[in-house]
Scaffold this active site. Structure first.
Site, PDB file in Angstrom:
ATOM      1  N   ASP A   1      -6.775  -2.907   4.346  1.00 57.17           N
ATOM      2  CA  ASP A   1      -5.526  -2.310   4.849  1.00 57.17           C
ATOM      3  C   ASP A   1      -5.353  -2.411   6.373  1.00 57.17           C
ATOM      4  O   ASP A   1      -4.720  -1.549   6.988  1.00 57.17           O
ATOM      5  CB  ASP A   1      -5.431  -0.827   4.424  1.00 57.17           C
ATOM      6  CG  ASP A   1      -5.498  -0.677   2.913  1.00 57.17           C
ATOM      7  OD1 ASP A   1      -4.985  -1.558   2.200  1.00 57.17           O
ATOM      8  OD2 ASP A   1      -6.079   0.320   2.446  1.00 57.17           O
TER       9      ASP A   1
ATOM     10  N   HIS B   1       0.868  -1.187   0.000  1.00 61.74           N
ATOM     11  CA  HIS B   1       0.000   0.000   0.000  1.00 61.74           C
ATOM     12  C   HIS B   1       0.907   1.240   0.000  1.00 61.74           C
ATOM     13  O   HIS B   1       1.886   1.291   0.748  1.00 61.74           O
ATOM     14  CB  HIS B   1      -0.899  -0.020   1.243  1.00 61.74           C
ATOM     15  CG  HIS B   1      -1.857   1.117   1.274  1.00 61.74           C
ATOM     16  ND1 HIS B   1      -3.062   1.108   0.592  1.00 61.74           N
ATOM     17  CD2 HIS B   1      -1.788   2.328   1.894  1.00 61.74           C
ATOM     18  CE1 HIS B   1      -3.686   2.259   0.792  1.00 61.74           C
ATOM     19  NE2 HIS B   1      -2.935   3.015   1.574  1.00 61.74           N
TER      20      HIS B   1
HETATM   21  C1  GRF Z   1       1.133   0.571  -6.182  1.00 64.37           C
HETATM   22  O1  GRF Z   1       1.234   1.911  -5.867  1.00 64.37           O
HETATM   23  C2  GRF Z   1       0.774  -0.220  -4.956  1.00 64.37           C
HETATM   24  O2  GRF Z   1       1.223   0.360  -3.770  1.00 64.37           O
HETATM   25  C3  GRF Z   1      -0.737  -0.204  -4.984  1.00 64.37           C
HETATM   26  O3  GRF Z   1      -1.074  -0.283  -6.335  1.00 64.37           O
HETATM   27  C4  GRF Z   1      -0.039   0.293  -7.128  1.00 64.37           C
HETATM   28  C5  GRF Z   1       0.319  -0.697  -8.186  1.00 64.37           C
HETATM   29  O4  GRF Z   1       1.176  -0.155  -9.141  1.00 64.37           O
HETATM   30  N1  GRF Z   1      -1.306  -1.271  -4.204  1.00 64.37           N
HETATM   31  P1  GRF Z   1       1.942  -1.083 -10.180  1.00 64.37           P
HETATM   32  O5  GRF Z   1       0.888  -1.753 -11.058  1.00 64.37           O
HETATM   33  O6  GRF Z   1       2.734  -2.061  -9.410  1.00 64.37           O
HETATM   34  O7  GRF Z   1       2.782  -0.123 -10.948  1.00 64.37           O
END
Ligand code: GRF
Length: 209
Positions: free
Chosen positions: A151, A110
């Protein structure tokens, strides 16, 4: 029940560009990690995480149908003997049947310092905008266990990112993502170390918290 394999069989599941999926695959490939990426599960055909699976030679299953999503994901988990599910930008609810299919071994990343700026609807730029609106001096990323409350699961690892005065949510997202990519692989490794510890009782891995 975990396999006797020294490496935990992991699947990555996501709905987006897959930059964290790439970091997880790269970490597992470059290190003597406690996990191996055996499957990628994507919620659409035309998203970056599908390309990541192809680049790393990992089988990819598309679970696009919203009505049968939980059932389809559980089937993929069972078909590939998956022991650990890693959320990487998943924009779907994780049903309790999915969590049960891997004995509770589900991790998420997160983009904030939980418990700050988490909960339903807090994803992507919403999170970074909330950090800026709150005037926080520090933000970061959190790897945590997934439970049936958004979360809320136990924190496995966190990394801090200082907020730069005047930056936009988009700029902050770029800097936090760079930290996420460093954090997730080692955090999964740490969790796999916990899974491989002998347990004092007959409790399942779901009850490691
Ligand atoms: C990331 O910012 C992660 O923290 C959140 O979703 C986003 C995914 O981005 N859970 P990516 O597809 O890995 O670029």
């Amino acid at each position: 029940m975990l396999s006797q394999s020294p490496r935990v069989r992991a699947a990555i599941i996501g709905s987006g560009s897959g930059t964290n999926a790439r970091a997880l695959c790269a970490y597992a490939a470059a290190n003597a990690s406690g996990y191996q990426v055996c499957l990628v599960i994507a919620t659409k055909h035309d998203i970056g995480i599908v390309d990541v699976a192809q680049q790393f030679g990992v089988p990819c299953v598309i679970c696009a149908d919203k009505a049968s999503f939980a059932e389809d994901v559980c089937a993929a988990i069972n078909n590939h003997n998956i022991e650990l599910l890693l959320l990487a930008g998943l924009l779907r609810h994780v049903a309790s049947s999915i969590v049960a299919a891997v004995n509770g071994n589900v991790l998420n990343i997160h983009p904030s310092l939980l418990p700050k700026h988490g909960g339903k609807g807090m994803y992507g730029l919403h999170v970074h905008q909330a950090v800026l609106d709150a005037g926080d001096a520090m933000t970061g990323a959190t790897v945590h266990l997934v439970t049936n409350e958004y979360d809320q699961g136990r924190v496995i690892a966190q990394a801090e990112v200082p907020v730069i005065q005047g930056e936009t949510a988009e700029q902050l997202q770029v800097r936090v993502k760079a930290v996420e990519h460093q954090l997730y692989g080692p955090a999964v490794d740490k969790f796999c170390g916990e899974l491989n510890q002998p347990r004092p009782s007959s409790k399942t891995p779901l009850e490691v918290a």
